[in-house]
Design a protein around this motif. Structure first.
Motif, PDB file in Angstrom:
ATOM      1  N   GLN A  30      23.913 -55.739 107.097  1.00  0.00           N
ATOM      2  CA  GLN A  30      25.009 -55.681 106.134  1.00  0.00           C
ATOM      3  C   GLN A  30      26.050 -54.656 106.565  1.00  0.00           C
ATOM      4  N   LEU A  33      27.971 -56.233 109.336  1.00  0.00           N
ATOM      5  CA  LEU A  33      28.867 -57.253 108.791  1.00  0.00           C
ATOM      6  C   LEU A  33      30.085 -56.610 108.137  1.00  0.00           C
ATOM      7  N   ASP A  34      29.868 -55.539 107.391  1.00  0.00           N
ATOM      8  CA  ASP A  34      30.988 -54.822 106.764  1.00  0.00           C
ATOM      9  C   ASP A  34      31.949 -54.271 107.822  1.00  0.00           C
ATOM     10  N   THR A  37      33.881 -57.138 109.419  1.00  0.00           N
ATOM     11  CA  THR A  37      34.883 -57.641 108.480  1.00  0.00           C
ATOM     12  C   THR A  37      36.084 -56.714 108.446  1.00  0.00           C
ATOM     13  N   ARG A  38      35.832 -55.410 108.447  1.00  0.00           N
ATOM     14  CA  ARG A  38      36.916 -54.432 108.449  1.00  0.00           C
ATOM     15  C   ARG A  38      37.745 -54.543 109.733  1.00  0.00           C
ATOM     16  N   MET A  40      38.006 -57.145 111.714  1.00  0.00           N
ATOM     17  CA  MET A  40      38.708 -58.413 111.747  1.00  0.00           C
ATOM     18  C   MET A  40      39.976 -58.351 110.884  1.00  0.00           C
ATOM     19  N   ALA A  41      39.895 -57.714 109.728  1.00  0.00           N
ATOM     20  CA  ALA A  41      41.071 -57.571 108.869  1.00  0.00           C
ATOM     21  C   ALA A  41      42.142 -56.740 109.569  1.00  0.00           C
TER      22      ALA A  41
END
Length: 70
Positions: A30, A33-34, A37-38, A40-41
Protein backbone atom coordinates in the motif's frame (compact mmCIF):
# COMPACT_ATOMS: atom_id res chain seq x y z
CA UNK A 1 -6.55 -36.02 22.80
CA UNK A 2 -3.51 -34.11 23.99
CA UNK A 3 -1.76 -34.85 20.74
CA UNK A 4 -4.64 -33.37 18.71
CA UNK A 5 -4.70 -30.31 20.93
CA UNK A 6 -0.97 -29.72 20.44
CA UNK A 7 -1.41 -30.18 16.70
CA UNK A 8 -4.24 -27.62 16.62
CA UNK A 9 -2.24 -25.14 18.70
CA UNK A 10 0.71 -25.56 16.34
CA UNK A 11 -1.49 -24.94 13.30
CA UNK A 12 -3.05 -21.87 14.90
CA UNK A 13 0.37 -20.50 15.77
CA UNK A 14 1.56 -21.06 12.20
CA UNK A 15 -1.56 -19.36 10.81
CA UNK A 16 -1.09 -16.37 13.12
CA UNK A 17 2.49 -15.98 11.91
CA UNK A 18 1.38 -16.25 8.31
CA UNK A 19 -1.36 -13.66 8.83
CA UNK A 20 1.14 -11.28 10.41
CA UNK A 21 3.52 -11.68 7.48
CA UNK A 22 0.71 -11.11 4.98
CA UNK A 23 -0.42 -8.03 6.86
CA UNK A 24 3.08 -6.58 6.74
CA UNK A 25 3.29 -7.30 3.01
CA UNK A 26 -0.04 -5.58 2.39
CA UNK A 27 1.09 -2.52 4.35
CA UNK A 28 4.32 -2.37 2.35
CA UNK A 29 2.47 -2.73 -0.95
CA UNK A 30 0.00 0.00 0.00
CA UNK A 31 2.88 2.36 0.76
CA UNK A 32 4.43 1.54 -2.62
CA UNK A 33 1.10 2.07 -4.35
CA UNK A 34 0.65 5.44 -2.62
CA UNK A 35 4.15 6.51 -3.67
CA UNK A 36 3.62 5.41 -7.27
CA UNK A 37 0.27 7.22 -7.39
CA UNK A 38 1.91 10.39 -6.09
CA UNK A 39 4.73 10.14 -8.63
CA UNK A 40 2.33 9.47 -11.47
CA UNK A 41 0.27 12.56 -10.55
CA UNK A 42 3.45 14.66 -10.49
CA UNK A 43 4.53 13.33 -13.87
CA UNK A 44 1.09 13.97 -15.33
CA UNK A 45 1.20 17.53 -14.05
CA UNK A 46 4.65 18.06 -15.61
CA UNK A 47 3.46 16.56 -18.88
CA UNK A 48 0.46 18.90 -18.96
CA UNK A 49 2.73 21.89 -18.26
CA UNK A 50 5.08 20.85 -21.05
CA UNK A 51 2.17 20.35 -23.42
CA UNK A 52 0.80 23.79 -22.56
CA UNK A 53 4.18 25.42 -23.17
CA UNK A 54 4.60 23.64 -26.49
CA UNK A 55 1.09 24.64 -27.55
CA UNK A 56 1.93 28.25 -26.70
CA UNK A 57 5.13 28.07 -28.69
CA UNK A 58 3.42 26.54 -31.70
CA UNK A 59 0.75 29.28 -31.59
CA UNK A 60 3.49 31.89 -31.79
CA UNK A 61 5.25 29.97 -34.55
CA UNK A 62 2.00 29.62 -36.53
CA UNK A 63 1.96 33.30 -37.32
CA UNK A 64 -0.26 34.79 -34.64
CA UNK A 65 2.45 37.33 -33.94
CA UNK A 66 4.31 39.27 -36.61
CA UNK A 67 8.08 39.08 -36.57
CA UNK A 68 9.81 42.23 -35.34
CA UNK A 69 11.04 43.24 -38.84
CA UNK A 70 7.49 43.93 -40.15
Amino acid sequence: MDERLVELETKISFQEDTLQELSEIIIKQQRQLDELTRRMAALQSRLEETHSRQSGMSDNAAGTEKPPHY
